[in-house]
Design a protein around this motif. Sequence first.
Motif, mmCIF file in Angstrom:
data_model
loop_
_atom_site.group_PDB
_atom_site.id
_atom_site.type_symbol
_atom_site.label_atom_id
_atom_site.label_comp_id
_atom_site.label_asym_id
_atom_site.label_seq_id
_atom_site.Cartn_x
_atom_site.Cartn_y
_atom_site.Cartn_z
ATOM 1 N N ALA A 79 15.136 21.012 61.707
ATOM 2 C CA ALA A 79 14.724 19.685 61.247
ATOM 3 C C ALA A 79 13.700 19.792 60.117
ATOM 4 C CB ALA A 79 14.151 18.879 62.411
ATOM 5 N N VAL A 80 12.758 20.719 60.262
ATOM 6 C CA VAL A 80 11.757 20.921 59.220
ATOM 7 C C VAL A 80 12.398 21.471 57.954
ATOM 8 C CG1 VAL A 80 9.710 22.269 58.589
ATOM 9 C CG2 VAL A 80 9.868 21.206 60.856
ATOM 10 N N ALA A 81 13.257 22.484 58.115
ATOM 11 C CA ALA A 81 13.910 23.083 56.950
ATOM 12 C C ALA A 81 14.770 22.066 56.210
ATOM 13 C CB ALA A 81 14.756 24.275 57.394
ATOM 14 N N ALA A 82 15.459 21.200 56.957
ATOM 15 C CA ALA A 82 16.352 20.229 56.332
ATOM 16 C C ALA A 82 15.594 19.239 55.454
ATOM 17 C CB ALA A 82 17.150 19.492 57.403
ATOM 18 N N ALA A 83 14.397 18.827 55.901
ATOM 19 C CA ALA A 83 13.611 17.872 55.116
ATOM 20 C C ALA A 83 13.272 18.438 53.738
ATOM 21 C CB ALA A 83 12.338 17.509 55.867
ATOM 22 N N PHE A 84 12.990 19.736 53.685
ATOM 23 C CA PHE A 84 12.652 20.357 52.407
ATOM 24 C C PHE A 84 13.886 20.793 51.625
ATOM 25 C CE2 PHE A 84 8.605 21.073 54.764
ATOM 26 C CZ PHE A 84 7.786 20.342 53.918
ATOM 27 N N ALA A 85 14.957 21.154 52.346
ATOM 28 C CA ALA A 85 16.200 21.520 51.652
ATOM 29 C C ALA A 85 16.737 20.348 50.843
ATOM 30 C CB ALA A 85 17.244 21.990 52.665
ATOM 31 N N ASN A 86 16.507 19.134 51.330
ATOM 32 C CA ASN A 86 17.010 17.945 50.642
ATOM 33 C C ASN A 86 16.421 17.753 49.250
ATOM 34 O OD1 ASN A 86 18.850 17.047 52.528
ATOM 35 N ND2 ASN A 86 17.379 15.760 53.611
ATOM 36 N N ILE A 87 15.264 18.354 48.982
ATOM 37 C CA ILE A 87 14.676 18.220 47.646
ATOM 38 C C ILE A 87 14.779 19.520 46.849
ATOM 39 C CG2 ILE A 87 13.109 16.410 48.446
ATOM 40 C CD1 ILE A 87 10.814 18.465 48.187
ATOM 41 N N GLY A 88 15.515 20.498 47.372
ATOM 42 C CA GLY A 88 15.768 21.726 46.633
ATOM 43 C C GLY A 88 14.740 22.816 46.807
ATOM 44 N N CYS A 89 13.955 22.763 47.864
ATOM 45 C CA CYS A 89 12.965 23.817 48.105
ATOM 46 C C CYS A 89 13.639 25.127 48.503
ATOM 47 C CB CYS A 89 12.010 23.417 49.223
ATOM 48 S SG CYS A 89 10.828 22.131 48.796
ATOM 49 N N SER A 90 13.017 26.228 48.142
ATOM 50 C CA SER A 90 13.367 27.522 48.722
ATOM 51 C C SER A 90 12.699 27.603 50.092
ATOM 52 C CB SER A 90 12.880 28.669 47.836
ATOM 53 O OG SER A 90 13.500 28.621 46.571
ATOM 54 N N ILE A 91 13.428 28.088 51.083
ATOM 55 C CA ILE A 91 12.934 28.069 52.464
ATOM 56 C C ILE A 91 13.007 29.471 53.049
ATOM 57 C CG2 ILE A 91 13.301 27.133 54.782
ATOM 58 C CD1 ILE A 91 14.658 24.713 53.284
ATOM 59 N N VAL A 92 11.898 29.926 53.616
ATOM 60 C CA VAL A 92 11.856 31.209 54.312
ATOM 61 C C VAL A 92 11.368 30.961 55.730
ATOM 62 C CG1 VAL A 92 10.834 33.509 54.413
ATOM 63 C CG2 VAL A 92 11.407 32.500 52.195
ATOM 64 N N GLN A 93 12.178 31.311 56.710
ATOM 65 C CA GLN A 93 11.775 31.223 58.120
ATOM 66 C C GLN A 93 11.595 32.633 58.646
ATOM 67 O OE1 GLN A 93 14.893 28.402 59.527
ATOM 68 N NE2 GLN A 93 13.200 26.972 59.831
ATOM 69 N N GLN A 94 10.409 32.906 59.200
ATOM 70 C CA GLN A 94 10.053 34.269 59.572
ATOM 71 C C GLN A 94 9.110 34.261 60.770
ATOM 72 O OE1 GLN A 94 8.216 35.513 55.901
ATOM 73 N NE2 GLN A 94 6.248 34.566 56.406
ATOM 74 N N GLY A 95 8.823 35.478 61.260
ATOM 75 C CA GLY A 95 7.876 35.617 62.372
ATOM 76 C C GLY A 95 8.388 35.072 63.679
ATOM 77 N N ASP A 96 9.690 35.036 63.847
ATOM 78 C CA ASP A 96 10.287 34.494 65.067
ATOM 79 C C ASP A 96 9.913 35.361 66.268
ATOM 80 O OD1 ASP A 96 11.827 33.175 66.905
ATOM 81 O OD2 ASP A 96 13.743 33.531 65.913
ATOM 82 N N TYR A 97 9.363 34.731 67.299
ATOM 83 C CA TYR A 97 9.022 35.483 68.506
ATOM 84 C C TYR A 97 9.438 34.685 69.738
ATOM 85 C CZ TYR A 97 4.857 32.467 68.362
ATOM 86 O OH TYR A 97 4.013 31.399 68.302
ATOM 87 N N PRO A 98 9.785 35.376 70.820
ATOM 88 C CA PRO A 98 10.334 34.697 71.996
ATOM 89 C C PRO A 98 9.261 34.077 72.874
ATOM 90 C CG PRO A 98 10.251 37.044 72.396
ATOM 91 C CD PRO A 98 9.796 36.845 70.971
ATOM 92 N N GLY A 99 9.683 33.128 73.692
ATOM 93 C CA GLY A 99 8.816 32.579 74.715
ATOM 94 C C GLY A 99 8.803 33.468 75.948
ATOM 95 N N TRP A 100 8.028 33.053 76.936
ATOM 96 C CA TRP A 100 7.869 33.801 78.189
ATOM 97 C C TRP A 100 8.368 32.904 79.312
ATOM 98 C CZ3 TRP A 100 2.284 34.276 80.461
ATOM 99 C CH2 TRP A 100 2.317 34.908 81.709
ATOM 100 N N LYS A 101 9.472 33.299 79.912
ATOM 101 C CA LYS A 101 10.090 32.494 80.954
ATOM 102 C C LYS A 101 9.294 32.605 82.252
ATOM 103 C CE LYS A 101 14.462 31.636 83.362
ATOM 104 N NZ LYS A 101 15.874 32.059 83.523
#
Length: 485
Positions: A377-399
């Motif tokens: 949802a966050v990436a889409a808001a910026f993609a709509n205006i032509g931003c370059s998008i980098v998503q990083q640092g993905d880490y898991p939760g603790w069940k």
Amino acid sequence: MEVNNLAPQELWNNFSQLNSIPRASKKEEQVIAFMLDFGHGLGLETKKDPIGNVVIKKPATKGMENRKTVVLQSHLDMVHQKNGDTDFDFDRQGIDMFIEGDWVKAKGTTLGADNGIGVAAIMGLLASTTIEHPALEAMFTIDEETGMTGAMQLDPANFTGSILLNLDTEEDDELTIGCAGGIDTNTSYTYPEQPVTTDSVAYEIAVKGLTGGHSGMDIHKGRGNANKLINRVLYGALKSVAIELCSLDGGSLRNAIPREAKATIALPVEQQASLLSFFDTFTAVLKEEYQTIEPSLSITLTEVALPAKMMGKADLVKILNAIYTLPNGVFRMSPDIDNLVEASTNLARVVVKAGEFTTQSLQRSSVESTKDDVANAVAAAFANIGCSIVQQGDYPGWKPNPDSDILRLMVKLYQENFDKEPHVNACHAGLECGILGAHFPGMDMISFGPTIHGAHSPDERVQISSVQKFWRYLLSVLKEIPVKD
């Protein structure tokens, strides 16, 4: 009284020494060296792994050799944030602490109780010659606050323990058995700068006085986000005044709710009266909205020197629309655990400067699918205006594991020590336990700690009586660790 003379002195003295050392995330060289010297000075097995985590091992005290080995874990880095009017160099100065009633605070900066109290407690255990405990393996990780790279790249071969006590929970009546995972969304957009229109005047809009706080633990409290608020002011002004955006700088750290933001705008001289009329009316509306939760909110308009460059109107409309539509705050509450935020997002940083518009935000969730959903949802808001998008640092939760052996023991000991039930819960912060659980399948983990309020902000404070309670509880847990299978 000085902080290092508080009881338990073996903890507070270590905390005072730790707080004399700059230890920002990704700048932990000095504190790593300090911890290595500490371990070697005690004659204990001490090492640094390739990423920079420090490992110190201590044998069991006499009569406890048959108990399970316990891993004690806290992170060395701290959030470095200060008030705008505080003169402080985090790279060279130690934290300036003071005591106010039952609380230890810092003068205009973060305190470092997150997670310095946990580190200091472990140091106290390692140095003690009188406390009963099983074999201990101290795990001091780096870079927890800006990516958890220490936990991610930790070498599990350095540890043999089967129980992990994470000392990074911030309410002393809570036992945490689960946490959120997270991912960073960073965006950039290049725009052509244009000369500021002739016969213009410039103003700085400044949003200050917000509470801020931890973007996980405090995200459900409805606190103002300076980046979203200043965007509302700019968006509203553009409807009635021909404003031109010259610069924007909001927020500071990726995991802190933004407390301050400022923007420099230009407009035709003849429209000054219209701007002032709009500003007075609209800021009064915002202050009324937030009067209960943000009583110190300040939004000011100050005439400044006219800059030479600005952003064109088409680009200005694009970025204001993108930020306005951007989700921020709680995205979804958990349907399974009462009062637990499942997914959230925080717009932490916004900068418009020298032809580039950049943002930083952090999305969290205890469920992988909704973490993906809010990040999309966050990436889409910026993609709509032509931003370059980098998503990083993905880490898991603790069940959460409600059948945990260490949980049962610690609930029992809490009842015996304090004559009441602890709160067993999951939290919306990104504890390292999710990552550590992947390194150590089957490790029995739990997180607890003293009461710390205002983490990640200059309002951070730790309760003295709560630290005493936490220390007493920690010692009772170590004394009752079960025998090896």
